[in-house]
Design an enzyme around this catalytic site. Structure first.
Site, mmCIF file in Angstrom:
data_model
loop_
_atom_site.group_PDB
_atom_site.id
_atom_site.type_symbol
_atom_site.label_atom_id
_atom_site.label_comp_id
_atom_site.label_asym_id
_atom_site.label_seq_id
_atom_site.Cartn_x
_atom_site.Cartn_y
_atom_site.Cartn_z
ATOM 1 N N ARG A 215 0.853 -1.196 0.000
ATOM 2 C CA ARG A 215 0.000 0.000 0.000
ATOM 3 C C ARG A 215 0.885 1.240 0.000
ATOM 4 O O ARG A 215 1.956 1.248 0.618
ATOM 5 C CB ARG A 215 -0.927 0.000 1.212
ATOM 6 N N ARG A 243 5.175 0.440 14.530
ATOM 7 C CA ARG A 243 4.138 0.192 13.527
ATOM 8 C C ARG A 243 2.860 0.881 13.978
ATOM 9 O O ARG A 243 2.407 0.670 15.111
ATOM 10 C CB ARG A 243 3.889 -1.298 13.335
ATOM 11 N N GLU A 260 2.100 -0.387 17.618
ATOM 12 C CA GLU A 260 2.857 -1.601 17.919
ATOM 13 C C GLU A 260 4.335 -1.270 18.093
ATOM 14 O O GLU A 260 5.038 -0.952 17.135
ATOM 15 C CB GLU A 260 2.683 -2.609 16.785
#
Length: 290
Positions: A215, A243, A260
């Site tokens: 993406r 993340r 994360e």
């Protein structure tokens, strides 16, 4: 560093081994709860796949505090392994998925209004113990109550969130950041397809399978990610990786689902040059310790 179920690392993580070896870095993959490992003998200990810690968080946090050269560091592990950090980030102005919390021993009934909701524990990994409930369905309402009770009986905090329908079409966007000389630098992004198909019916493995594609991150997603990273206690210079997981909210604008910092999949196999960038980030962290 990994867990006993992944002693050879996750396949995605293995992609960084060759770039590290090419840089003259020796790599070993010890298991985090192996009592025979001398963690002080390592110049750097990289948290990668200790995905069995969720039911032993206190033990895991105590272990992290005992490792001298851990990245990400132990205070980050303590903060990030309990998803109640979302409340702190929301208070700091980060747009987050609306979340309520059910403490162990508290009674809970589903909201009176219909709609779909997600229930999951505040300490979890790999989407385990996570379910999606349609509150217009009486059976789902009963299963939702049983899910919260099951977590409560185990002494676990439950998160209650509206299910964001955009995940069924747009999916979830994960933005990956890796250490550079001056802090974290954006590396790449991936799309995760919808994972939750219904109520949680019990264990189904170490982690749920994910549908991953590449993406291109949009400016508004990067803006939310940067705002999220700016709110991390202690700043980002201490971090090897981060993340930021985003989903479009009801108005289409990105909202934070999770940040994360402890053991995320980094999806380096989905972006050209990402294994080398991770190896360079690890080299950067090593240089700061020598």
């Amino acid at each position: 560093m990994t867990c006993a179920d992944l002693v050879d690392l996750d396949p995605d993580d293995r992609l960084v081994l060759a770039p590290l070896t090419a840089r003259g870095i020796t790599v070993e993959t010890p298991v985090w709860d192996d009592p025979d490992v001398d963690w002080s003998s390592y110049d750097l200990v990289v948290l990668r796949s200790p995905w069995d810690y969720a039911l032993r968080r206190d033990e895991f946090v105590a272990w992290a505090a005992s490792v001298p050269a851990l990245v990400n560091p132990a205070d980050v592990v303590r903060w990030n392994t309990d998803k109640r950090y979302l409340a702190e980030l929301s208070a700091a102005g980060v747009p987050t998925v609306p979340t309520s919390w059910v403490e162990p021993g508290e009674s809970w009934q589903p909201p009176a209004e219909t709609g779909e909701y997600v229930l999951k524990p505040a300490v979890s990994a790999g989407s385990q113990d996570t379910g999606r409930y349609d509150l217009a369905d009486p059976e789902h309402r009963d299963l939702a109550v049983a899910h919260v009770r099951r977590l409560s009986d185990a002494g676990r905090v439950t998160m209650v969130q509206p299910y964001l329908r955009a995940v069924d079409t747009e999916g979830e966007t994960a933005l990956l950041f890796l250490a550079g000389p001056d802090g974290l630098t954006f590396s790449h992004a991936i799309r995760k397809g919808p994972m939750l198909t219904g109520p949680d019916l019990g264990p189904d493995g170490l982690y749920k399978a994910e549908e991953i594609t590449t993406r291109t991150a949009r400016p508004e997603q990067l803006a939310v990610a940067e705002k999220t990273l700016a709110a991390i206690p202690g700043g980002t210079r201490q971090l090897l990786y981060a993340r930021v997981d985003l989903i479009p909210g009801p108005d289409g604008e990105p909202v934070l689902v999770e940040l994360e910092l402890t053991e995320p999949s980094l999806f380096i196999g989905y972006a050209d040059g990402a294994p080398d960038r991770l190896a360079a980030a690890i080299t950067t962290q090593l240089a700061r310790r020598t």
